[in-house]
Design an enzyme around this catalytic site. Sequence first.
Site, PDB file in Angstrom:
ATOM      1  N   GLY A  21       0.909  -1.306  -0.047  1.00 38.75           N
ATOM      2  CA  GLY A  21      -0.130  -0.096  -0.008  1.00 38.75           C
ATOM      3  C   GLY A  21       0.788   1.365   0.011  1.00 38.75           C
ATOM      4  O   GLY A  21       0.478   2.221   0.600  1.00 38.75           O
ATOM      5  N   HIS A  22       2.157   1.148  -0.747  1.00 36.98           N
ATOM      6  CA  HIS A  22       2.960   2.267  -0.652  1.00 36.98           C
ATOM      7  C   HIS A  22       2.535   3.666  -1.348  1.00 36.98           C
ATOM      8  O   HIS A  22       2.991   4.556  -1.257  1.00 36.98           O
ATOM      9  CB  HIS A  22       4.353   1.878  -1.251  1.00 36.98           C
ATOM     10  CG  HIS A  22       4.392   1.629  -2.707  1.00 36.98           C
ATOM     11  ND1 HIS A  22       3.760   0.743  -3.166  1.00 36.98           N
ATOM     12  CD2 HIS A  22       4.867   2.677  -3.636  1.00 36.98           C
ATOM     13  CE1 HIS A  22       3.779   0.759  -4.509  1.00 36.98           C
ATOM     14  NE2 HIS A  22       4.370   2.129  -4.875  1.00 36.98           N
TER      15      HIS A  22
ATOM     16  N   LEU B  72      -1.831   6.963   1.890  1.00 35.77           N
ATOM     17  CA  LEU B  72      -1.243   7.902   2.764  1.00 35.77           C
ATOM     18  C   LEU B  72      -0.227   7.471   3.729  1.00 35.77           C
ATOM     19  O   LEU B  72       0.843   8.026   3.878  1.00 35.77           O
ATOM     20  CB  LEU B  72      -2.586   8.701   3.516  1.00 35.77           C
ATOM     21  CG  LEU B  72      -2.190   9.618   4.660  1.00 35.77           C
ATOM     22  CD1 LEU B  72      -1.812  11.067   3.970  1.00 35.77           C
ATOM     23  CD2 LEU B  72      -3.699   9.791   5.510  1.00 35.77           C
TER      24      LEU B  72
ATOM     25  N   SER C 123      -7.569   0.873  13.034  1.00 41.61           N
ATOM     26  CA  SER C 123      -7.863   2.071  13.039  1.00 41.61           C
ATOM     27  C   SER C 123      -8.725   2.544  14.246  1.00 41.61           C
ATOM     28  O   SER C 123      -9.295   1.444  14.731  1.00 41.61           O
ATOM     29  CB  SER C 123      -8.590   2.598  11.705  1.00 41.61           C
ATOM     30  OG  SER C 123      -9.902   3.140  11.995  1.00 41.61           O
ATOM     31  N   SER C 124      -8.842   3.939  14.841  1.00 42.02           N
ATOM     32  CA  SER C 124      -9.601   3.980  15.832  1.00 42.02           C
ATOM     33  C   SER C 124     -11.225   3.910  15.668  1.00 42.02           C
ATOM     34  O   SER C 124     -11.895   3.517  16.623  1.00 42.02           O
ATOM     35  CB  SER C 124      -9.479   5.454  16.444  1.00 42.02           C
ATOM     36  OG  SER C 124      -9.786   6.173  15.354  1.00 42.02           O
ATOM     37  N   CYS C 125     -11.681   3.692  14.478  1.00 38.31           N
ATOM     38  CA  CYS C 125     -12.920   3.503  14.231  1.00 38.31           C
ATOM     39  C   CYS C 125     -13.333   2.038  14.599  1.00 38.31           C
ATOM     40  O   CYS C 125     -14.435   1.778  14.330  1.00 38.31           O
ATOM     41  CB  CYS C 125     -13.452   3.926  12.659  1.00 38.31           C
ATOM     42  SG  CYS C 125     -12.965   2.563  11.519  1.00 38.31           S
TER      43      CYS C 125
ATOM     44  N   TYR D 240     -16.149  -2.223   7.134  1.00 34.60           N
ATOM     45  CA  TYR D 240     -14.936  -1.858   7.299  1.00 34.60           C
ATOM     46  C   TYR D 240     -14.314  -2.336   8.527  1.00 34.60           C
ATOM     47  O   TYR D 240     -13.310  -3.003   8.757  1.00 34.60           O
ATOM     48  CB  TYR D 240     -14.509  -0.403   7.128  1.00 34.60           C
ATOM     49  CG  TYR D 240     -13.216  -0.066   7.308  1.00 34.60           C
ATOM     50  CD1 TYR D 240     -12.378  -0.293   6.218  1.00 34.60           C
ATOM     51  CD2 TYR D 240     -12.845   0.751   8.459  1.00 34.60           C
ATOM     52  CE1 TYR D 240     -11.067   0.333   6.386  1.00 34.60           C
ATOM     53  CE2 TYR D 240     -11.540   1.204   8.361  1.00 34.60           C
ATOM     54  CZ  TYR D 240     -10.599   0.829   7.594  1.00 34.60           C
ATOM     55  OH  TYR D 240      -9.416   1.334   7.842  1.00 34.60           O
TER      56      TYR D 240
ATOM     57  N   LYS E  76     -11.439  -5.246   9.654  1.00 34.74           N
ATOM     58  CA  LYS E  76     -10.060  -4.821  10.180  1.00 34.74           C
ATOM     59  C   LYS E  76     -10.024  -5.513  11.746  1.00 34.74           C
ATOM     60  O   LYS E  76      -8.826  -5.960  11.969  1.00 34.74           O
ATOM     61  CB  LYS E  76      -9.946  -3.182  10.209  1.00 34.74           C
ATOM     62  CG  LYS E  76      -9.953  -2.582   8.963  1.00 34.74           C
ATOM     63  CD  LYS E  76      -8.699  -2.880   8.213  1.00 34.74           C
ATOM     64  CE  LYS E  76      -7.931  -1.843   8.544  1.00 34.74           C
ATOM     65  NZ  LYS E  76      -6.409  -2.105   7.658  1.00 34.74           N
TER      66      LYS E  76
ATOM     67  N   HIS F 251     -12.158  13.304   4.966  1.00 36.49           N
ATOM     68  CA  HIS F 251     -12.234  13.591   6.380  1.00 36.49           C
ATOM     69  C   HIS F 251     -12.266  15.243   6.526  1.00 36.49           C
ATOM     70  O   HIS F 251     -11.790  15.749   5.670  1.00 36.49           O
ATOM     71  CB  HIS F 251     -11.313  12.986   7.384  1.00 36.49           C
ATOM     72  CG  HIS F 251     -11.550  11.277   7.471  1.00 36.49           C
ATOM     73  ND1 HIS F 251     -12.556  11.004   8.430  1.00 36.49           N
ATOM     74  CD2 HIS F 251     -11.188  10.402   6.317  1.00 36.49           C
ATOM     75  CE1 HIS F 251     -12.577   9.754   7.966  1.00 36.49           C
ATOM     76  NE2 HIS F 251     -11.927   9.285   7.104  1.00 36.49           N
TER      77      HIS F 251
ATOM     78  N   ASP G  41     -22.888  15.852  13.236  1.00 33.49           N
ATOM     79  CA  ASP G  41     -21.885  16.070  14.144  1.00 33.49           C
ATOM     80  C   ASP G  41     -21.049  14.825  14.209  1.00 33.49           C
ATOM     81  O   ASP G  41     -19.744  14.953  14.638  1.00 33.49           O
ATOM     82  CB  ASP G  41     -22.282  16.622  15.440  1.00 33.49           C
ATOM     83  CG  ASP G  41     -22.217  17.936  15.703  1.00 33.49           C
ATOM     84  OD1 ASP G  41     -21.563  18.747  14.873  1.00 33.49           O
ATOM     85  OD2 ASP G  41     -22.650  18.435  16.661  1.00 33.49           O
TER      86      ASP G  41
HETATM   87  P1  GDP Z   1     -15.377  11.231  11.794  1.00 30.91           P
HETATM   88  O1  GDP Z   1     -14.162  11.534  12.372  1.00 30.91           O
HETATM   89  O2  GDP Z   1     -15.781   9.721  11.586  1.00 30.91           O
HETATM   90  O3  GDP Z   1     -16.650  11.875  12.497  1.00 30.91           O
HETATM   91  O4  GDP Z   1     -15.075  11.711  10.193  1.00 30.91           O
HETATM   92  P2  GDP Z   1     -14.848  13.380   9.673  1.00 30.91           P
HETATM   93  O5  GDP Z   1     -13.610  13.759   9.556  1.00 30.91           O
HETATM   94  O6  GDP Z   1     -15.720  13.003   8.464  1.00 30.91           O
HETATM   95  O7  GDP Z   1     -15.878  14.307  10.417  1.00 30.91           O
HETATM   96  C1  GDP Z   1     -15.338  14.789  11.924  1.00 30.91           C
HETATM   97  C2  GDP Z   1     -16.115  16.234  12.302  1.00 30.91           C
HETATM   98  O8  GDP Z   1     -15.917  17.061  11.485  1.00 30.91           O
HETATM   99  C3  GDP Z   1     -17.753  15.817  12.054  1.00 30.91           C
HETATM  100  O9  GDP Z   1     -18.231  16.358  13.165  1.00 30.91           O
HETATM  101  C4  GDP Z   1     -17.991  16.663  10.871  1.00 30.91           C
HETATM  102  O10 GDP Z   1     -19.323  17.219  10.825  1.00 30.91           O
HETATM  103  C5  GDP Z   1     -17.145  17.757  11.081  1.00 30.91           C
HETATM  104  N1  GDP Z   1     -16.912  18.473   9.699  1.00 30.91           N
HETATM  105  C6  GDP Z   1     -16.755  19.893   9.620  1.00 30.91           C
HETATM  106  N2  GDP Z   1     -16.544  20.465   8.460  1.00 30.91           N
HETATM  107  C7  GDP Z   1     -16.420  19.493   7.691  1.00 30.91           C
HETATM  108  C8  GDP Z   1     -16.296  18.948   6.352  1.00 30.91           C
HETATM  109  O11 GDP Z   1     -16.273  19.942   5.474  1.00 30.91           O
HETATM  110  N3  GDP Z   1     -15.949  17.662   5.779  1.00 30.91           N
HETATM  111  C9  GDP Z   1     -15.869  16.500   6.835  1.00 30.91           C
HETATM  112  N4  GDP Z   1     -15.793  15.459   6.689  1.00 30.91           N
HETATM  113  N5  GDP Z   1     -16.339  16.850   8.114  1.00 30.91           N
HETATM  114  C10 GDP Z   1     -16.473  18.103   8.456  1.00 30.91           C
END
Ligand code: GDP
Length: 309
Positions: free
Chosen positions: A11-12, A15, A108-110, A137, A141, A180, A270
């Site tokens: 997987g090089h 990220l 992963s933490s998820c 997923y 894992k 993300h 959220d």
């Molecule tokens: P999570 O850590 O699995 O919840 O994944 P994310 O990184 O996609 O989202 C983290 C938090 O950031 C959530 O509360 C989202 O609603 C918020 N967030 C705010 N703006 C954004 C955006 O533009 N993109 C994403 N992906 N999340 C956002």
Amino acid sequence: MDRTSRIYVAGHRGLVGGAILRRLEREGFSNLITRSHAELDLTRQADVERFFEEERPEYVFLAAAKVGGILANATYPADFIRDNLQIQTNVIDAAYRFGVRKLLFLGSSCMYPKHAPQPMKEEHLLTGPLEPTNEPYAVAKIAGIVMVRSYRRQYGFSGISLMPTNLYGPGDNFDLQTSHVLPALIRKFHEAKLAGAPAVTVWGTGTPRREFLHVDDLADAALFLMERYDEEEIVNVGVGEDVSIAELAEIVRDVVGYEGEIVYDTSKPDGTPRKLLDVSRLHALGWRARIGLREGIEQTYRRYCEHAG
Ligand code: GDP
């Protein structure tokens, strides 16, 4: 590992794999083995076995996986569980059969239960139901972690498993639909600055808290643990501190140099209120993250600008 060990980074182009490869190159490891997806499809068992038989790697960093944000996970759940099960099963089993000395697997933490106490400790794995949106997923894992552990117990195979927190850095996915939050904010603020837009929209209320680890720090931890850790217990890899999404948005705004407003779109979810790893095991082993969040975002933004042109 010595500088001439045969080391395979699976997987090089991703990220994490990319960061591990850069790190190994910088340290002077000279026998690095990689294959692009086109050269080797890790979901094909016979191909994977032939590759291990021919190349005989001594160390394996298993950073190959099918990954994606919440939207991708919801759209392709079958692909996420199948591809990840196949990739890790093929690579772990071939590594054992063809005499690999040590393998490092990345979780992963998820994979922790949706309602795990915060900060999340290693022993919280498999203590409760998962977040439904990425269950396929996460189940795949988790199977990888149990497989690594079982190969150690039954065959004495040296496999270790790491649980990284949310990662960011160069080579990240900056697609606004599937990325993300951190890369999404970098891109949103950058484009708003260029367009002279009056405001940037951040999803949700800004109150959820997340932990962010620079992928170069993860690569550093991966090398550290590959060389010094050989136990069956998984190890969380994070910074041990979190920030609110609102604090994160302020930092990104500052780094990008955007002067407009931040508005919150509370019609967007959220997600979980807090996601933070307990990193006491890692600290006790003698490793700490070094790249501060602001510094890491500055570096990632510079690289983003070079590539965004
Ligand atoms: P999570 O850590 O699995 O919840 O994944 P994310 O990184 O996609 O989202 C983290 C938090 O950031 C959530 O509360 C989202 O609603 C918020 N967030 C705010 N703006 C954004 C955006 O533009 N993109 C994403 N992906 N999340 C956002």
